[in-house]
Design an enzyme around this catalytic site. Structure first.
Site, PDB file in Angstrom:
ATOM      1  CD  GLU A 146      -5.724   0.397   1.807  1.00  0.00           C
ATOM      2  OE1 GLU A 146      -5.432  -0.165   2.874  1.00  0.00           O
ATOM      3  OE2 GLU A 146      -5.539   1.622   1.608  1.00  0.00           O
ATOM      4  CE  LYS A 221      -2.722  -0.599   5.387  1.00  0.00           C
ATOM      5  NZ  LYS A 221      -3.960   0.192   5.224  1.00  0.00           N
ATOM      6  CB  CYS A 258      -2.420   1.736   2.256  1.00  0.00           C
ATOM      7  SG  CYS A 258      -3.081   3.406   2.560  1.00  0.00           S
TER       8      CYS A 258
END
Length: 416
Positions: A146, A221, A258
């Protein structure tokens, strides 16, 4: 230091005793697996490994040898290099669908006080030997960590770090496009994106670069943490791309960035869209999340019958200005230790050992994608799921007048 052959047999590790003060080590071992291997008798270690890592098609996961060009790069640039193979059972009607997949973890290359361009250029030069090693090893799909082109500065709440943002076709994408073409490799490029077409808004984005160097698409995300030092909503908000699955030359892939790994329905949605491999590029520290790390991705692989590649950065990043976490603790200048430990998980509950907790690394795995359907047939999770019940429950939950379905023991009422 041991011989090259000894290090190869130990998963590409450097000699465990060479750096007593290595930050992030476990009593000077690079990973839990290596600590156990060094301290348990072989029969006991084999049984412990079975319990911790599972079995693939009824047998321990097999290591695979990589070309000398890759191992030479690993030694020259001091990065951990490990490689394994996930098998599937032989079938009558389908040929094997073997794809070679790679994960890269790394620390930052320069202090966070260095010029932005110098930091970016240094990171590209740091990562390139690992990409070259992946290319020399015949990796088909490669995923980086990331926001790999910057320090993970979102703890500071300082807007200066927005300078690291770049458009989808920015410098990191152009850098990786050349390598994708060179090695005929699909590369997932997680960056801090600046959306130049929509008010220069910033997103946390993964760009999927095809093996011809083309941009296949992007994913932003879905879930943004507001936990301790992870103040990411200061910089970007929840993504707007849904749960896309990218059909590449080598398989159907998705990216669960994540914090999304903490949300089971996020994993589920990628599976419902047909993903065969889901990458989880991350940046997370030991005190906050390490007990969860080997569990969540593995559970997702099992529940959704696909492979998962988990990537975490390594090292401790020091920032010029101290910050607080809103928890009453003293101000500090770092997040804590990013513990690496990148690994693969398979739908049959087997998984690889982890990469180093403190060194850069490249994890390579062959995986037969036939295993995905074989596990769907075995466990029947899709068939036995009750999606209509879940949908009805979620529909009710989203309404302001929702009342939880709780049945109260009538004897409790009498006692009152």
């Amino acid at each position: 230091m041991g011989s090259h052959q000894e290090r190869e047999e130990n998963g590409g590790a450097a000699a465990e005793g060479q750096d007593i003060s290595a930050p992030g080590s476990i009593h000077n071992f690079e990973s839990l697996h290596r600590l156990l291997e060094a301290n348990l008798k072989p029969p006991i270690f084999q049984e412990v490994s079975r319990l911790l890592l599972g079995l693939n098609c009824g047998r321990p996961l097999q290591r695979i040898s990589l070309p000398m060009a890759a191992t030479t790069l690993s030694e020259a640039h001091n990065f951990d290099l490990q490689a394994f193979c996930f098998h599937a059972d032989a079938e009558f009607l389908r040929q094997q669908q073997i794809v070679r997949v790679g994960l890269i973890q790394n620390s930052i290359a320069l202090p966070t006080t260095a010029h932005v361009l110098d930091q970016k250029n240094a990171l590209m030069q740091k990562v390139k030997p690992m990409i070259d090693a992946a290319g020399a090893s015949g990796v088909n799909i490669l995923c980086l960590q990331e926001a790999w082109m910057m320090p993970f500065a979102f703890c500071t709440r300082e807007k200066r770090w927005c300078e690291f943002a770049e458009p989808v076709n920015g410098e990191s994408t152009q850098f990786l496009q050349k390598l994708a073409r060179k090695y005929n490799m699909v590369i997932v490029n997680p960056i801090l994106e600046r959306d130049v077409n929509h008010g220069e808004t910033i997103w946390n984005t993964a760009i999927v670069i095809g093996n011809h160097g083309n941009i296949i698409g992007i994913h932003r995300k879905n879930h943004i943490p507001r936990v301790g030092d992870f103040n990411e909503s200061t910089y970007y908000m929840e993504g707007n791309t849904g749960h896309p699955v990218f059909e590449t030359a080598y398989g159907k892939i998705a990216i669960n960035i994540c914090y999304g790994r903490h949300h089971p329905l996020n994993w589920l949605a990628f599976g419902l869209n047909g993903a065969e491999i889901v990458f989880n590029p991350s940046a997370t520290v030991g005190e906050l999340s390490e007990p969860m790390w080997p569990i969540e991705a593995r559970n997702a692989a099992i529940a959704n019958s696909y492979f998962v590649g988990s990537i975490n950065r390594v090292g401790t990043e020091i920032f010029p200005n101290a910050f607080t976490s809103g928890d009453g603790k003293p101000e500090h200048s770092d997040f804590g230790h990013f513990y690496g430990s990148s690994h693969f998980s398979a739908p049959d509950a087997s998984c690889t050992p982890s990469l180093s907790r403190y060194r850069d690394g490249l994890m390579v795995s062959d995986m037969d994608l036939n295993l995905c359907r074989q596990l769907k047939d075995k466990w029947g999770f899709r068939m036995t799921a009750r999606y209509e019940l879940y949908a009805e429950m979620l529909s009710k939950y989203l309404k302001p007048d929702f009342t939880p379905q709780v049945i109260v023991d009538p004897m409790m009422q009498k006692r009152k």
